[in-house]
Design a protein around this motif. Structure first.
Motif, PDB file in Angstrom:
ATOM      1  N   ASN A 144       0.615  -1.470  -0.023  1.00 17.79           N
ATOM      2  CA  ASN A 144       0.176  -0.278  -0.136  1.00 17.79           C
ATOM      3  C   ASN A 144       1.142   1.341   0.112  1.00 17.79           C
ATOM      4  O   ASN A 144       0.434   2.410  -0.703  1.00 17.79           O
ATOM      5  CB  ASN A 144      -1.259   0.031   1.112  1.00 17.79           C
ATOM      6  N   ASP A 145       2.606   1.199   0.602  1.00 17.96           N
ATOM      7  CA  ASP A 145       2.938   2.423   0.461  1.00 17.96           C
ATOM      8  C   ASP A 145       3.383   2.457  -0.846  1.00 17.96           C
ATOM      9  O   ASP A 145       4.123   4.079  -0.991  1.00 17.96           O
ATOM     10  CB  ASP A 145       4.075   2.111   1.326  1.00 17.96           C
ATOM     11  N   ASN A 146       3.760   1.739  -1.699  1.00 15.94           N
ATOM     12  CA  ASN A 146       4.039   1.828  -3.025  1.00 15.94           C
ATOM     13  C   ASN A 146       2.719   1.742  -4.159  1.00 15.94           C
ATOM     14  O   ASN A 146       3.918   1.867  -5.255  1.00 15.94           O
ATOM     15  CB  ASN A 146       4.776   0.954  -3.465  1.00 15.94           C
ATOM     16  N   THR A 147       1.806   2.941  -4.161  1.00 19.54           N
ATOM     17  CA  THR A 147       0.320   2.669  -5.255  1.00 19.54           C
ATOM     18  C   THR A 147       1.134   3.448  -6.259  1.00 19.54           C
ATOM     19  O   THR A 147       0.299   3.311  -7.494  1.00 19.54           O
ATOM     20  CB  THR A 147      -0.685   2.483  -4.779  1.00 19.54           C
ATOM     21  N   GLY A 148       1.396   4.788  -5.786  1.00 19.64           N
ATOM     22  CA  GLY A 148       1.853   5.321  -6.988  1.00 19.64           C
ATOM     23  C   GLY A 148       2.498   4.235  -7.498  1.00 19.64           C
ATOM     24  O   GLY A 148       2.760   5.626  -9.569  1.00 19.64           O
ATOM     25  N   MET A 149       4.088   4.642  -7.135  1.00 24.48           N
ATOM     26  CA  MET A 149       5.068   3.951  -7.942  1.00 24.48           C
ATOM     27  C   MET A 149       4.541   2.579  -8.917  1.00 24.48           C
ATOM     28  O   MET A 149       4.674   2.843 -10.153  1.00 24.48           O
ATOM     29  CB  MET A 149       6.019   3.507  -7.994  1.00 24.48           C
ATOM     30  N   PHE A 167      -7.961   7.277 -14.932  1.00 22.02           N
ATOM     31  CA  PHE A 167      -8.612   7.891 -14.648  1.00 22.02           C
ATOM     32  C   PHE A 167      -9.806   9.003 -13.679  1.00 22.02           C
ATOM     33  O   PHE A 167      -9.573  10.424 -13.797  1.00 22.02           O
ATOM     34  CB  PHE A 167      -7.711   8.658 -15.207  1.00 22.02           C
ATOM     35  N   LEU A 168     -11.051   7.599 -14.023  1.00 22.49           N
ATOM     36  CA  LEU A 168     -12.247   8.648 -13.259  1.00 22.49           C
ATOM     37  C   LEU A 168     -11.938   8.250 -12.450  1.00 22.49           C
ATOM     38  O   LEU A 168     -11.939   8.196 -11.474  1.00 22.49           O
ATOM     39  CB  LEU A 168     -13.095   6.708 -13.643  1.00 22.49           C
ATOM     40  N   GLU A 169     -12.906   9.672 -12.158  1.00 22.54           N
ATOM     41  CA  GLU A 169     -13.750  10.136 -10.740  1.00 22.54           C
ATOM     42  C   GLU A 169     -14.201   9.223 -10.278  1.00 22.54           C
ATOM     43  O   GLU A 169     -15.633  10.217 -10.563  1.00 22.54           O
ATOM     44  CB  GLU A 169     -12.907  11.916 -11.172  1.00 22.54           C
ATOM     45  N   ASP A 170     -13.634   8.889  -9.468  1.00 25.40           N
ATOM     46  CA  ASP A 170     -15.072   7.004  -9.124  1.00 25.40           C
ATOM     47  C   ASP A 170     -14.860   7.167  -7.654  1.00 25.40           C
ATOM     48  O   ASP A 170     -13.303   7.855  -7.261  1.00 25.40           O
ATOM     49  CB  ASP A 170     -15.083   6.493  -9.707  1.00 25.40           C
ATOM     50  N   GLU A 171     -15.112   6.257  -6.705  1.00 25.55           N
ATOM     51  CA  GLU A 171     -14.823   5.724  -5.606  1.00 25.55           C
ATOM     52  C   GLU A 171     -14.008   5.296  -5.040  1.00 25.55           C
ATOM     53  O   GLU A 171     -13.813   4.946  -4.169  1.00 25.55           O
ATOM     54  CB  GLU A 171     -16.304   5.359  -4.965  1.00 25.55           C
ATOM     55  N   LYS A 172     -13.871   4.038  -6.179  1.00 23.56           N
ATOM     56  CA  LYS A 172     -12.067   2.877  -6.699  1.00 23.56           C
ATOM     57  C   LYS A 172     -10.898   3.578  -5.936  1.00 23.56           C
ATOM     58  O   LYS A 172     -11.195   4.413  -6.207  1.00 23.56           O
ATOM     59  CB  LYS A 172     -12.151   3.072  -7.747  1.00 23.56           C
ATOM     60  N   LEU A 173     -10.536   2.605  -4.715  1.00 28.14           N
ATOM     61  CA  LEU A 173      -9.147   2.689  -4.660  1.00 28.14           C
ATOM     62  C   LEU A 173      -7.792   2.932  -5.810  1.00 28.14           C
ATOM     63  O   LEU A 173      -8.324   1.710  -6.394  1.00 28.14           O
ATOM     64  CB  LEU A 173      -8.920   2.484  -3.534  1.00 28.14           C
ATOM     65  N   THR A 174      -6.812   2.928  -5.544  1.00 30.02           N
ATOM     66  CA  THR A 174      -6.003   3.692  -6.515  1.00 30.02           C
ATOM     67  C   THR A 174      -5.773   1.748  -6.059  1.00 30.02           C
ATOM     68  O   THR A 174      -5.199   1.229  -7.558  1.00 30.02           O
ATOM     69  CB  THR A 174      -5.623   4.021  -5.615  1.00 30.02           C
ATOM     70  N   GLU A 175      -5.403   1.349  -4.947  1.00 31.36           N
ATOM     71  CA  GLU A 175      -5.133   0.041  -5.206  1.00 31.36           C
ATOM     72  C   GLU A 175      -6.247  -1.008  -5.948  1.00 31.36           C
ATOM     73  O   GLU A 175      -5.306  -1.619  -7.159  1.00 31.36           O
ATOM     74  CB  GLU A 175      -4.485  -0.908  -3.704  1.00 31.36           C
ATOM     75  N   ASP A 176      -7.271  -1.101  -5.827  1.00 34.08           N
ATOM     76  CA  ASP A 176      -8.019  -1.298  -6.678  1.00 34.08           C
ATOM     77  C   ASP A 176      -8.211  -0.950  -8.486  1.00 34.08           C
ATOM     78  O   ASP A 176      -8.133  -2.127  -9.213  1.00 34.08           O
ATOM     79  CB  ASP A 176      -9.637  -1.402  -6.190  1.00 34.08           C
ATOM     80  N   LYS A 177      -7.780  -0.354  -8.878  1.00 35.61           N
ATOM     81  CA  LYS A 177      -7.443   0.086 -10.167  1.00 35.61           C
ATOM     82  C   LYS A 177      -6.423  -0.551 -10.469  1.00 35.61           C
ATOM     83  O   LYS A 177      -6.190  -0.909 -11.933  1.00 35.61           O
ATOM     84  CB  LYS A 177      -7.747   2.096  -9.997  1.00 35.61           C
ATOM     85  N   ASN A 178      -5.360  -0.435  -9.668  1.00 35.63           N
ATOM     86  CA  ASN A 178      -3.991  -0.874 -10.049  1.00 35.63           C
ATOM     87  C   ASN A 178      -3.740  -2.711 -10.165  1.00 35.63           C
ATOM     88  O   ASN A 178      -3.873  -3.305 -11.545  1.00 35.63           O
ATOM     89  CB  ASN A 178      -2.310  -0.555  -8.999  1.00 35.63           C
ATOM     90  N   ALA A 179      -4.977  -3.578  -9.712  1.00 37.33           N
ATOM     91  CA  ALA A 179      -4.704  -4.642  -9.812  1.00 37.33           C
ATOM     92  C   ALA A 179      -5.833  -4.721 -10.735  1.00 37.33           C
ATOM     93  O   ALA A 179      -5.996  -6.049 -11.986  1.00 37.33           O
ATOM     94  CB  ALA A 179      -6.804  -5.237  -8.209  1.00 37.33           C
TER      95      ALA A 179
END
Length: 440
Positions: free
Chosen positions: A220-225, A259-271
């Motif tokens: 979780n600390d590296n989601t942006g990377m 890049f959609l502005e929705d309620e999805k977490l970045t972790e879920d988008k990465n998944a």
């Protein structure tokens, strides 16, 4: 003095357009503006056919690499006929002094799935100028323009709409249903099997390299990377391999969905991105090969972006580089530098010179791909050295042909830092950001 003489003997050639990405793989007509103005003048004096001839001629590209001409014009005393290619679509049109009629044959109606016919009805409400219809068992997309108050602008946008949407719908059918129902596809060119095998191998290599680079970072600390890594990879596959049909649709949906502005977490988008990359990795080469073809294009799918937009995106991205540097996350820095050029090429309509410059940056970071394609690599990853003279020449060829039109446009090769890839990218983007495309 010797440099001046050399320039006289070897004038700066017009740069070659990149043969990658979803823009037009040819330069615009050098007389585009003049022909557009002549069309306006002809319409004002009531010479409708000449106006159309000038306007259509302004759309003709310079030195297209496709085997067929992307646009053909035939004029007689009373009518003007034309045809143009846009990917999967062939648009045919006829002009009289009173009207323009143009159409694209999409598919055989009786063989179409009912869901597609329902889709066409819904799409009619989204279109401004053209409409779907059925005629003698054929689904068509067509437009009709009244020439009473015609102008070049009133022709451009309807023609662009029918071309882009006919191509889009035929691609959609080819990706989701039976491709055999489609009409007017004889102009498509199959890709050489050797090239397909090379594309397949590079896709797998890039996926493996990305997975390897993320070992130990998937937390979780590296989601942006992780996001930058997955997005850069998908953008690179889309730009360099140029898939079509379902593969292109899925890549677009994954990138745009992130890049959609929705309620999805970045972790879920990465998944989601990771899952799709796993699907690409398990795709067999037979399925992979069906996603590729070559064709001519008349219209760019992008709206022309203001350079201020590009500069703002570069600024925002370099700020992220600075943040990661300050937090000693060195791995992601080179990924962001690679991501910047790929995302701009994916998302913005660019001036031909800017597109060529950003393509150059892609070449630097994927030198093995271009070496396999028979081109001289701009960077050697083993010795970590640049082909500085070749890079300077490519930049000069991309900028100098336009300097007479854009007085503030300057060759920036002397300001590049070739210490390493990161310093090169930082200095390169700072120069790109400050390019001046103001017409004087």
């Amino acid at each position: 003095m010797f440099d001046t003489i050399r320039t006289w003997l070897n004038p700066t050639p017009m740069h070659r357009p990149p043969l990658y990405g979803r823009g037009i793989h040819a330069l615009p007509n050098p007389e585009e503006r003049e022909l557009f103005e002549r069309a306006s003048e002809a319409f004002i004096r009531g010479d409708i056919l000449s106006g159309y001839e000038y306007f259509l001629s302004s759309l003709m590209h310079q030195e297209s690499t496709f085997s067929l001409p992307h646009l053909s014009i035939e004029r007689s005393e009373e009518t003007l006929r034309f045809s143009l290619y846009q990917g999967y679509a062939l648009i045919k049109g006829s002009v009289t002094p009173t009207s323009l009629e143009a159409y694209a044959d999409i598919a055989l109606s009786e063989k179409l799935h009912v869901a597609i016919k329902r889709r066409f009805l819904e799409r009619d409400f989204q279109l401004t100028y053209c409409r779907f219809s059925e005629e003698i068992g054929v689904i068509k997309l067509s437009i009709r323009l009244d020439n009473a108050t015609i102008t070049p602008q009133k022709i451009f946008f309807p023609l662009r709409e029918i071309a882009l949407n006919a191509d889009f719908e035929k691609e959609f059918i080819a990706g989701e249903f039976d491709e055999s129902v489609l009409l007017d596809t004889g102009h498509l060119t199959l890709i050489n099997p050797v090239k397909i095998e090379s594309h397949y191998a590079f896709m797998h290599q890039w996926i493996q390299e990305t997975k390897q680079s993320l070992i130990g970072l998937l937390s979780n600390d590296n989601t942006g990377m992780v996001s930058f890594s997955y997005l850069a990879l998908l953008l690179q596959i889309d730009y360099l391999l140029l898939p079509h049909k379902k593969m292109a649709k899925n890549i677009s949906e994954k990138i745009n969905g992130y890049f959609l502005e929705d309620e999805k977490l970045t972790e879920d988008k990465n998944a989601d991105l990771e899952q799709y990359l796993a699907e690409l990795e398990t795709m067999d080469i037979e399925t992979f090969s069906t996603q590729f073809y070559d064709s001519a294009y008349t219209f760019s799918p992008f709206e022309q972006a203001m350079h201020d937009e590009i500069a703002a995106f570069i600024d925002e991205s370099l700020n992220k580089v600075r943040w990661y540097k300050n937090n000693r996350s060195n791995y992601v820095i080179s990924v962001i530098y690679r991501y910047i050029s790929l995302y701009i090429l994916y998302n913005y309509g660019l001036h031909p010179s800017l597109r060529a410059l950003l393509h150059l940056h892609v070449e630097v970071y994927t030198s093995d791909f271009f070496k396999a394609a028979g081109e001289t690599p701009l960077y050697d990853p083993l010795t970590r050295t640049f082909k500085e003279k070749l890079i300077s020449q490519r930049i000069r060829e991309s900028i100098e042909p336009y300097m007479s039109r854009y007085k503030g446009l300057q060759n920036f090769t002397e300001h590049l830092n070739y210490s390493d890839l990161d310093h090169f990218s930082q200095s390169f983007y700072l120069q790109i950001k400050n390019l001046d495309y103001t017409e004087v």
